[in-house]
Scaffold this motif. Structure first.
Motif, PDB file in Angstrom:
ATOM      1  N   GLY A 109      26.224  13.541 -49.994  1.00  0.00           N
ATOM      2  CA  GLY A 109      26.960  12.427 -49.748  1.00  0.00           C
ATOM      3  C   GLY A 109      26.854  11.290 -50.778  1.00  0.00           C
ATOM      4  O   GLY A 109      27.964  10.783 -51.096  1.00  0.00           O
ATOM      5  N   LEU A 110      25.441  10.999 -51.154  1.00  0.00           N
ATOM      6  CA  LEU A 110      25.457   9.820 -51.946  1.00  0.00           C
ATOM      7  C   LEU A 110      26.086  10.232 -53.436  1.00  0.00           C
ATOM      8  O   LEU A 110      26.510   9.214 -53.815  1.00  0.00           O
ATOM      9  CB  LEU A 110      24.028   9.507 -52.227  1.00  0.00           C
TER      10      LEU A 110
ATOM     11  N   ALA B  65      26.416   3.651 -45.514  1.00  0.00           N
ATOM     12  CA  ALA B  65      27.327   4.674 -45.352  1.00  0.00           C
ATOM     13  C   ALA B  65      28.642   4.389 -44.766  1.00  0.00           C
ATOM     14  O   ALA B  65      29.832   4.836 -45.303  1.00  0.00           O
ATOM     15  CB  ALA B  65      26.936   6.034 -44.983  1.00  0.00           C
TER      16      ALA B  65
ATOM     17  N   THR C 123      29.542   9.629 -52.864  1.00  0.00           N
ATOM     18  CA  THR C 123      29.952   8.064 -52.607  1.00  0.00           C
ATOM     19  C   THR C 123      30.007   7.189 -53.895  1.00  0.00           C
ATOM     20  O   THR C 123      30.790   6.519 -54.232  1.00  0.00           O
ATOM     21  CB  THR C 123      28.581   7.379 -51.720  1.00  0.00           C
TER      22      THR C 123
ATOM     23  N   ALA D 164      31.774  12.056 -46.855  1.00  0.00           N
ATOM     24  CA  ALA D 164      30.580  11.706 -47.932  1.00  0.00           C
ATOM     25  C   ALA D 164      29.823  10.743 -47.139  1.00  0.00           C
ATOM     26  O   ALA D 164      28.463  10.930 -46.673  1.00  0.00           O
ATOM     27  CB  ALA D 164      31.185  11.029 -49.259  1.00  0.00           C
ATOM     28  N   ALA D 165      30.579   9.966 -46.230  1.00  0.00           N
ATOM     29  CA  ALA D 165      29.730   8.972 -45.193  1.00  0.00           C
ATOM     30  C   ALA D 165      29.087   9.679 -44.328  1.00  0.00           C
ATOM     31  O   ALA D 165      27.925   9.259 -43.889  1.00  0.00           O
ATOM     32  CB  ALA D 165      30.713   7.694 -44.908  1.00  0.00           C
TER      33      ALA D 165
ATOM     34  N   VAL E 137      35.526   5.311 -49.466  1.00  0.00           N
ATOM     35  CA  VAL E 137      34.948   6.459 -49.881  1.00  0.00           C
ATOM     36  C   VAL E 137      35.262   7.539 -49.050  1.00  0.00           C
ATOM     37  O   VAL E 137      35.494   7.054 -47.666  1.00  0.00           O
ATOM     38  CB  VAL E 137      33.602   6.243 -49.911  1.00  0.00           C
TER      39      VAL E 137
ATOM     40  N   LEU F  57      24.371  -0.445 -54.248  1.00  0.00           N
ATOM     41  CA  LEU F  57      25.263   0.035 -53.253  1.00  0.00           C
ATOM     42  C   LEU F  57      25.605  -1.067 -52.318  1.00  0.00           C
ATOM     43  O   LEU F  57      26.971  -1.453 -52.045  1.00  0.00           O
ATOM     44  CB  LEU F  57      24.839   1.211 -52.357  1.00  0.00           C
TER      45      LEU F  57
ATOM     46  N   SER G 277      30.565   2.093 -46.821  1.00  0.00           N
ATOM     47  CA  SER G 277      31.179   2.492 -47.944  1.00  0.00           C
ATOM     48  C   SER G 277      32.524   3.392 -47.543  1.00  0.00           C
ATOM     49  O   SER G 277      33.671   3.634 -48.316  1.00  0.00           O
ATOM     50  CB  SER G 277      30.460   3.925 -48.655  1.00  0.00           C
ATOM     51  N   ALA G 278      32.470   4.057 -46.313  1.00  0.00           N
ATOM     52  CA  ALA G 278      33.800   4.485 -45.739  1.00  0.00           C
ATOM     53  C   ALA G 278      34.805   3.567 -45.389  1.00  0.00           C
ATOM     54  O   ALA G 278      36.155   3.863 -45.796  1.00  0.00           O
ATOM     55  CB  ALA G 278      33.555   5.206 -44.171  1.00  0.00           C
TER      56      ALA G 278
END
Length: 215
Positions: A192-193, A147, A196, A159-160, A155, A68, A150-151
């Motif tokens: 969430g993962l 997280a 993601t 989810a984040a 993403v 990730l 990722s946002a």
């Protein structure tokens, strides 16, 4: 997507699932010597299985977080690096703590309850464990930073948010020995993962992450 990347993405999703099973299997989430002794006395098999599954989950999480962090490094290099370093470091500390705890069933076998409780307390409060235990929260902090990264990479924010809440809930759950909170936390991490990974691999975020960085 290379086989190595696929393995990292899969590990990231499977890790919270295994952790969720470990919490459901384990008779207690408490690290108090008395609670651990009662669990070993009344539910020895599930207690050992829960610890083993938890260790497997952490081991899977390490390559997952590395994947990730690498995937997000082009869009958010600082956040990705900070999250990856903290996450992996915290996870490795938990593996060490679980290794120490794994010796407990063999050590207390055959001892009377009073001596067994004292031995478990000594193991849990040893200098190495006491010094490293506060640092183990770094794993949850690192995952939360990943997280956020990722946002920023595109993403879905929900989810984040699920990953952040799950990571923080995991830290609080283990610190307080609250099993229901751990169940909710790992369920949020799984949801969430999984979202993601899907967003980074298939969605617009995948094109955004892969795009070259411009000045």
């Amino acid at each position: 997507m290379s086989k190595l990347s696929l393995a990292g993405a899969a590990a990231l999703v499977v890790a919270p699932l295994v952790a969720l099973v470990s919490v459901l299997v384990a008779p207690t989430a408490s690290d108090e010597a008395g609670d651990q002794l009662a669990a070993l006395a009344d539910h020895r098999g599930p207690a050992i299985a829960g610890l083993a599954l938890n260790t497997v989950a952490i081991v899977l999480l390490v390559p997952g977080m590395i994947w990730l962090a690498v995937t997000l490094s082009r869009r958010t290099p600082r956040l990705a690096a900070a999250g990856g370093i903290l996450g992996v470091a915290g996870a490795l500390l938990v593996v060490f703590e679980n290794g120490v705890s794994a010796a407990a069933p063999a050590v207390v076998a055959g001892l009377d309850p009073a001596r067994a409780t004292a031995v478990l307390h000594a193991i849990g409060s040893s200098a190495a464990v006491s010094a490293l235990e506060p640092l183990s929260v770094a794993g949850g902090v690192g995952l939360a930073l990943l997280a956020v990264a990722s946002a920023k990479a595109g993403v879905a924010r929900w989810a984040a948010a699920a990953v952040v809440l799950g990571a923080l809930g995991e830290n609080v759950g283990f610190a307080t020995g609250t099993k229901p909170l751990l169940v909710v936390a790992f369920a949020l991490l799984l949801l969430g993962l999984a979202a993601t990974v899907r967003g980074l691999v298939r969605g617009p975020a995948a094109r955004s992450v892969a795009a070259p960085v411009t000045a």
